[in-house]
Design a protein around this motif. Structure first.
Motif, short mmCIF file in Angstrom:
data_model
loop_
_atom_site.label_atom_id
_atom_site.label_comp_id
_atom_site.label_asym_id
_atom_site.label_seq_id
_atom_site.Cartn_x
_atom_site.Cartn_y
_atom_site.Cartn_z
N VAL A 188 1.95 4.98 5.85
CA VAL A 188 0.93 4.52 5.02
C VAL A 188 -0.26 5.01 5.42
O VAL A 188 -0.78 4.92 6.61
N ASP A 189 -1.05 5.53 4.38
CA ASP A 189 -2.29 6.36 4.60
C ASP A 189 -2.30 7.44 5.94
O ASP A 189 -2.85 7.66 6.81
N ALA B 15 4.71 3.81 10.07
CA ALA B 15 4.97 2.32 10.40
C ALA B 15 5.01 1.86 11.64
O ALA B 15 5.85 2.53 12.48
N ALA B 16 4.54 0.78 12.16
CA ALA B 16 4.55 0.24 13.43
C ALA B 16 5.55 -0.99 13.52
O ALA B 16 5.47 -1.70 12.55
N THR B 17 6.27 -1.20 14.22
CA THR B 17 7.20 -2.41 14.68
C THR B 17 6.37 -3.47 15.40
O THR B 17 6.07 -3.26 16.65
N ILE C 234 0.98 -2.70 -0.59
CA ILE C 234 0.72 -2.83 1.02
C ILE C 234 -0.78 -2.92 1.25
O ILE C 234 -1.52 -2.08 0.96
N ALA C 235 -1.37 -4.04 2.02
CA ALA C 235 -2.67 -4.22 2.03
C ALA C 235 -2.71 -4.20 3.93
O ALA C 235 -1.85 -4.84 4.42
N MET C 236 -3.69 -3.67 4.27
CA MET C 236 -3.80 -3.60 5.87
C MET C 236 -4.54 -4.73 5.97
O MET C 236 -5.27 -5.48 5.58
#
Length: 109
Positions: free
Chosen positions: A63-64, A68-70, A25-27
């Motif tokens: 993540v980090d 997670a956000a929707t 996963i990349a931001m």
């Protein structure tokens, strides 16, 4: 290889199971429908999966060290245009049921 990791006592007491993931996963990079692996499931396993979707089961990613956000698109109405809103809630739906309103899907499938 998936490994279980508990970072603090609170996660253990809540029963959280933190695992690493083979996802890359990349931001700030929008992607969708990337195939990680292919598996064959039995009818019983597929029914269990469908049951979890019908029960609105949510997948919780960290993540980090952030949940997670929707991201949701609010449908347009006669009074207002559609808009993208970010909802910060734990996890995201495991899947969804099809409907006549969703192109390419079948009702309740």
């Amino acid at each position: 290889k998936v490994e279980h990791v508990a970072e603090n006592l609170g996660e253990i007491l809540r029963g959280d199971r933190i695992e690493n993931s083979p996802f890359n996963i990349a931001m700030n990079v929008e992607e969708s429908c990337k195939v990680l692996c292919r598996m064959v499931y039995s009818k019983e396993e597929m029914k269990l999966f469908a049951d979890k979707i019908n029960e609105d089961y949510r997948v919780n990613w960290i993540v980090d060290n952030l949940p997670a956000a929707t991201r949701v698109v609010e449908p347009a109405t006669a009074e207002s245009p559609s808009r993208i809103i970010t909802i910060y809630e734990r996890g995201f739906p495991l899947g969804f049921r099809g409907s006549a309103d969703i192109p390419g899907t079948l009702e309740n499938v």
